[in-house]
Design an enzyme around this catalytic site. Structure first.
Site: not given
Ligand code: DOR
Ligand code: ZN
Length: 349
Positions: A14, A16-18, A42, A100, A137, A175, A220, A248, A252, A264
């Site tokens: 899991h 997130h690479l953006r 996302n 997802k 999620h 998560h 989250l 996860d 940011h 989050a």
């Molecule tokens: O804390 C989180 N950040 N929970 C998520 O489900 C999404 C993630 C994000 O994309 O920043």
């Molecule tokens: Zn996530």
């Protein structure tokens, strides 16, 4: 006890690479440590179609360091208009690893998520048929449900009925953060598994407010009470193949975290493996570490186990761990608890 541990190279189930500068800044960190990762869809706008997904995979591949063998395992963002034919096609070609499911409004960039679950039955049928896992999620977004109860309520209101309607659907509760989540997965059949993040093994909800508000501990699902953290530690270190590592890691920029309404997401990629090793050592379960990081995930996803290995060494200073990462014009991204001494570091990967 040995000061060095060798484990099969881990995967991140899991991540997130953006995109853009952020992708370029964070991808090399995960790619140096993990062989594969499930890439969260996302983005803004989300990765909704096979064409979006292929284009995103190409951008990831283009941002990989020269010679890297890292393999992104691609996912689609499930919406009420996802075309079931895309699932069948993506599964046939092997390009699509999972979908997802974000309940609309539950978390960062989840506005395009699902509001009416009756509208995704065609997609779920196609997924069940093609054995494509559904990654959930697991939080309701009902404003009347307390934020600390949203996972437990999701299991009752959404997940249990969904699994009853689609008994052959393979599901990963992403998560998990609660005792209820861990027990639910433990007691379910082999079609249900769960990922666990390093932060939920390390912090509880009190830590988020220790001495002041700590935006870099906000993600989250939010960290819960201590008894839940203990339940997650027990699940992760049990050796039970239903539980595996999903960091996860969710970067940011600093100004989006340290502000009046902070996002989050916890960026943990550089410190995950030392922290997880530390947790397993504290729990007297170093012999189960490799199952959690490197064996259980591939078994659930029906993928081969990685062939090479990495080494973790006790208390050696790790030059690859830094307090923040420069994400270009977006600014700095703060690393999870980089200021706290770690007992382990990755010394060869
Ligand atoms: O804390 C989180 N950040 N929970 C998520 O489900 C999404 C993630 C994000 O994309 O920043
Ligand atoms: Zn996530």
């Amino acid at each position: 006890m040995s000061d060095q541990i060798e484990i099969i190279r881990p995967d991140d189930w899991h991540l997130h690479l953006r995109d853009g500068d952020m992708l370029k800044a964070v991808l090399p960190i995960s790619a140096a440590l993990f062989a594969r990762a499930i890439i969260m869809p996302n983005l803004v706008p989300p990765v909704r179609t096979l064409d979006d997904m292929r284009a995103y995979r190409s951008r990831i591949e283009a941002a990989l360091p020269e010679g890297s063998a890292f393999k992104p395992l691609m996912t689609l963002y499930l919406t009420e208009t996802t075309d079931p034919a895309e699932i069948t096609k993506g599964a046939e070609t092997g390009e699509l690893t999972a979908l997802k499911l974000y309940p609309a409004g539950a978390t960062t960039n989840s506005d395009a998520g699902v509001k009416d679950f009756t509208r995704i039955t065609g997609v779920l049928e196609a997924m069940q048929e093609a054995s494509v896992p559904l990654l959930v999620h697991g939080e309701v977004n009902d404003p009347d449900v307390d934020i600390f109860d949203r996972e437990a309520v999701f299991i009752e209101r959404v997940l249990e009925p969904l699994r009853r309607d689609f008994p052959g659907l393979r599901v990963v509760m992403e998560h998990i953060t609660t005792q209820e989540g861990a027990s639910y997965v433990n007691e379910a059949n082999e079609n249900l598994a769960a990922t666990i993040t390093p932060q939920h093994l390390i912090i509880n909800r009190t830590d988020i407010f220790r001495g002041g508000i700590r935006p870099h501990f906000f993600c989250l699902p939010i960290a819960k009470r201590e008894n839940h953290r203990q339940a997650l530690r027990k699940a992760a270190t049990s050796g039970n193949p239903k539980f595996f590592l999903g960091t996860d890691s969710a970067p940011h920029p600093l100004n989006a975290k340290e502000c009046a309404c902070g996002c989050a997401g916890i960026f943990n990629a550089p410190v995950t493996l030392p922290y997880v090793t530390q947790v397993f050592e504290e729990e007297g379960a170093l012999d189960k570490l490799e199952a959690f990081t490197s064996l259980n995930g591939p078994a659930f996803y029906r993928l081969p186990v990685n062939e090479d290995r990495i080494t973790l060494t006790r208390t050696a200073p790790d030059p690859s761990i830094f307090a923040s990462v420069d994400a270009g014009p977006g600014g700095q991204v703060v690393v999870f608890r980089a200021d706290t001494p770690l007992n382990w570091s990755v010394t060869s990967a």
